[in-house]
Design a protein around this motif. Structure first.
Motif, PDB file in Angstrom:
ATOM      1  N   LEU A 245       0.838  -1.205   0.000  1.00 31.18           N
ATOM      2  CA  LEU A 245       0.000   0.000   0.000  1.00 31.18           C
ATOM      3  C   LEU A 245       0.874   1.257   0.000  1.00 31.18           C
ATOM      4  O   LEU A 245       1.249   1.763   1.067  1.00 31.18           O
ATOM      5  N   PRO A 246       1.209   1.780  -1.179  1.00 30.12           N
ATOM      6  CA  PRO A 246       1.991   3.009  -1.189  1.00 30.12           C
ATOM      7  C   PRO A 246       1.167   4.167  -0.641  1.00 30.12           C
ATOM      8  O   PRO A 246      -0.033   4.261  -0.927  1.00 30.12           O
ATOM      9  N   GLY A 247       1.776   5.002   0.145  1.00 28.38           N
ATOM     10  CA  GLY A 247       1.014   6.121   0.703  1.00 28.38           C
ATOM     11  C   GLY A 247       1.836   6.884   1.708  1.00 28.38           C
ATOM     12  O   GLY A 247       2.974   6.528   2.028  1.00 28.38           O
ATOM     13  N   ALA A 248       1.227   7.937   2.227  1.00 27.01           N
ATOM     14  CA  ALA A 248       1.914   8.792   3.201  1.00 27.01           C
ATOM     15  C   ALA A 248       1.951   8.100   4.561  1.00 27.01           C
ATOM     16  O   ALA A 248       1.011   7.387   4.939  1.00 27.01           O
ATOM     17  N   GLY A 249       3.011   8.359   5.312  1.00 25.41           N
ATOM     18  CA  GLY A 249       3.100   7.816   6.659  1.00 25.41           C
ATOM     19  C   GLY A 249       1.950   8.283   7.529  1.00 25.41           C
ATOM     20  O   GLY A 249       1.385   7.516   8.311  1.00 25.41           O
ATOM     21  N   SER A 250       1.597   9.552   7.356  1.00 25.65           N
ATOM     22  CA  SER A 250       0.544  10.135   8.197  1.00 25.65           C
ATOM     23  C   SER A 250      -0.848   9.615   7.836  1.00 25.65           C
ATOM     24  O   SER A 250      -1.806   9.848   8.571  1.00 25.65           O
ATOM     25  N   VAL A 251      -0.954   8.901   6.718  1.00 24.95           N
ATOM     26  CA  VAL A 251      -2.259   8.353   6.306  1.00 24.95           C
ATOM     27  C   VAL A 251      -2.227   6.818   6.443  1.00 24.95           C
ATOM     28  O   VAL A 251      -2.815   6.256   7.362  1.00 24.95           O
ATOM     29  N   VAL A 252      -1.502   6.165   5.537  1.00 21.92           N
ATOM     30  CA  VAL A 252      -1.497   4.691   5.522  1.00 21.92           C
ATOM     31  C   VAL A 252      -0.799   4.145   6.780  1.00 21.92           C
ATOM     32  O   VAL A 252      -1.308   3.247   7.459  1.00 21.92           O
ATOM     33  N   GLY A 253       0.382   4.722   7.098  1.00 26.29           N
ATOM     34  CA  GLY A 253       1.127   4.239   8.270  1.00 26.29           C
ATOM     35  C   GLY A 253       0.320   4.419   9.547  1.00 26.29           C
ATOM     36  O   GLY A 253       0.214   3.497  10.367  1.00 26.29           O
ATOM     37  N   GLU A 254      -0.256   5.590   9.713  1.00 26.50           N
ATOM     38  CA  GLU A 254      -1.061   5.866  10.926  1.00 26.50           C
ATOM     39  C   GLU A 254      -2.237   4.906  11.020  1.00 26.50           C
ATOM     40  O   GLU A 254      -2.625   4.478  12.105  1.00 26.50           O
ATOM     41  N   ARG A 255      -2.815   4.568   9.861  1.00 23.68           N
ATOM     42  CA  ARG A 255      -3.984   3.687   9.871  1.00 23.68           C
ATOM     43  C   ARG A 255      -3.606   2.266  10.327  1.00 23.68           C
ATOM     44  O   ARG A 255      -4.407   1.605  10.980  1.00 23.68           O
ATOM     45  N   PHE A 256      -2.377   1.843   9.979  1.00 23.22           N
ATOM     46  CA  PHE A 256      -1.919   0.536  10.493  1.00 23.22           C
ATOM     47  C   PHE A 256      -1.912   0.573  12.029  1.00 23.22           C
ATOM     48  O   PHE A 256      -2.220  -0.409  12.687  1.00 23.22           O
ATOM     49  N   VAL A 257      -1.537   1.717  12.567  1.00 24.91           N
ATOM     50  CA  VAL A 257      -1.440   1.853  14.020  1.00 24.91           C
ATOM     51  C   VAL A 257      -2.838   1.894  14.644  1.00 24.91           C
ATOM     52  O   VAL A 257      -3.086   1.263  15.668  1.00 24.91           O
TER      53      VAL A 257
END
Ligand code: NAD
Length: 454
Positions: free
Chosen positions: A183-195
């Motif tokens: 899932l390419p994407g911004a840390g503040s969007v995709v990464g945060e959502r993993f969290v």
């Protein structure tokens, strides 16, 4: 959805557009991975092992393609990029032995038997930095998949191309859809959502200590499992009793590999005072000899930095340092810096204290073993380091005294996929790689079976 323009580190020219996923697309992928988990965990161990070996074989067939993609996207030298793609293949093969070896225990209990099972966690979120896009993806996804989890993986914004291709190769190898989703994407969007997404049961984060702390705090909200592989400020300690010329010849490999963009870069060199001049006389030709060339040139040993912003950040450390040795850079445009050595005049200098993540190493002298260990430990990090000595007792004492997870004696590196890797202090939490990594992707369940009455 928005897009991100990728820029060649070699020339500074734009060369590709990548779509960045939004929260809705991320949620859909996580839910799909959760669905896929139901069947993936039930795949027979031998079949899961076979699929991982098939995945490794397809990566191997596409090794050159993956390597060339990394050269274009990240500016890694072609030699390094081939090693990195090969590392993904090797780590998949290594953990393909896991499915048949996820052993539980039988524990003595009166009135029945007590048994432990190792169960997969569910969906695992893997967040990857830009400095080693392929190996770090592989170090997470291979043991996670082998243990029966499904994976959603977010590459760094700057370097998504090889991860996207590896995701396609997994499908080509027969790994079922939804088992590995990139899932390419911004840390503040995709990464945060993993969290924050409750269906993601564990986050494997590799990146900066600043973001890692935030990820850990977010995971704490749901008591979510988390491993952190964070920054480093690593020392290369050279004692007077070492083979000084060999230590100097190896030092550039310890710090300038990947243009210093390496969490294990030995960006401090500590040299015992009595051999300082001798060491520096050998270090100078070794640094000037580093072949800083177009990374697609087979002879290249060091390429550019990943972006203009990162080059400028590294330059700010150079500006505050006393550079005494400096190599050359090719005239190609792009984000280049030469290999540089600075004399550290105080332990407060930013280049001495902070993770530079570029081709600058600071050198300082020490008097004795005690001072060497104290200087090496004067940092919040604790990831890596090297010790050069011919005295076995000293090698043991110093390797026990330095607070770091991965040390090498008379060698510039200790990272191997079959040995554990991770940091002390603010360099991280948990261990990747090695024989025990699958344990971190399972829960232990204890079940007591009462014996039926006679
Ligand atoms: P970074 O922390 O900026 O980003 C790492 C990843 O986290 C990227 O994919 C980014 O998009 C994502 N991210 C950013 N904000 C996030 C958020 N709020 N929530 C979730 N994810 C988020 O790091 P970087 O600049 O890409 O990488 C360099 C750093 O990585 C260095 O400090 C280096 O030492 C470290 N690193 C550590 C290891 C290790 O194994 N210890 C290995 C490689 C790199």
């Amino acid at each position: 959805m928005s897009t991100h323009t990728l820029t060649s580190p070699v020339t500074g020219e734009a060369f590709a557009e990548v779509e960045l996923l939004d929260v809705a697309a991320t949620d859909a992928a996580i839910e799909h991975a959760h669905e896929a988990f139901r069947s993936w965990r039930a795949v027979a161990p031998g079949e899961r092992a076979r699929l991982l070996r098939a995945f490794a074989a397809v990566v191997d067939e596409h090794l050159e393609e993956l390597a060339q993609l990394e050269v274009s996207n990240s500016g890694h030298t072609i030699g390094n990029a081939r090693w990195e793609a090969g590392n993904v293949r090797d780590v998949l093969n290594y953990y393909s032995a896991t499915p048949e070896r996820l052993f539980g225990r039988q524990i003595p209990a009166a009135g029945g038997i007590d048994v432990t099972f190792r169960q997969p966690l569910g969906v695992v979120g893997i967040i990857v930095p830009w400095n080693f896009p392929m190996p770090i993806a592989g170090w997470g996804l291979a043991p996670a998949l082998a243990s029966g989890n499904t994976v959603v993986l977010k590459p760094a914004e700057l370097t998504p191309l090889t991860a996207i291709r590896i995701g396609e190769l997994a499908l080509e190898a027969g790994i079922p859809e939804g088992v590995l989703t990139v899932l390419p994407g911004a840390g503040s969007v995709v990464g945060e959502r993993f969290v924050t997404h409750p269906l993601v049961r564990k986050v494997c984060f590799t990146g900066s200590t600043t973001v890692g702390k935030r990820v850990m705090a977010g995971c704490a909200e749901q008591v979510k499992r988390v491993t952190l592989e964070l920054g480093g400020k690593n020392s290369n300690i050279v004692f007077a009793d070492a083979d000084v010329s060999a230590a100097a010849a190896a030092a550039p490999y310890g710090v300038f590999d990947n243009a210093g963009q390496d969490c294990c870069a030995r960006s401090r060199i500590l040299v015992q005072r009595s051999v300082y001049d001798e060491f520096m006389s050998h270090l100078e030709p070794a640094v000037r000899g580093v072949k800083v060339l177009d990374p697609s040139d087979e002879r290249s040993e060091m390429g550019p930095l990943v972006s203009a912003a990162h080059r400028d950040k590294v330059q700010s450390y150079v500006d505050g340092a006393h550079v005494v040795i400096q190599g050359d850079v090719p005239d190609l445009g792009g984000f280049w810096l030469p290999a540089m050595v600075a004399e550290a005049r105080s332990t407060d200098e930013p280049a001495w204290q902070e993770e530079v993540f570029g081709p600058l190493v600071s050198v300082m002298t020490f008097e004795d073993e005690e001072e060497a260990v104290a200087l090496a430990n004067r940092t919040d990090y604790g990831l890596s380091g090297s010790i050069y000595t011919r005295d076995l007792g000293r090698a043991l004492r110093v390797s026990q005294g330095v607070d770091a997870g991965n040390l090498s004696v008379n060698s510039h590196s200790a990272v191997r996929y079959w040995t554990p890797f991770g940091g002390f202090k603010q360099s991280g939490l948990g261990r990747e790689l090695g024989p025990d990594a699958p344990d971190g992707f399972t829960e232990v369940k204890n079940v007591f079976f009462a014996a039926p009455p006679e």
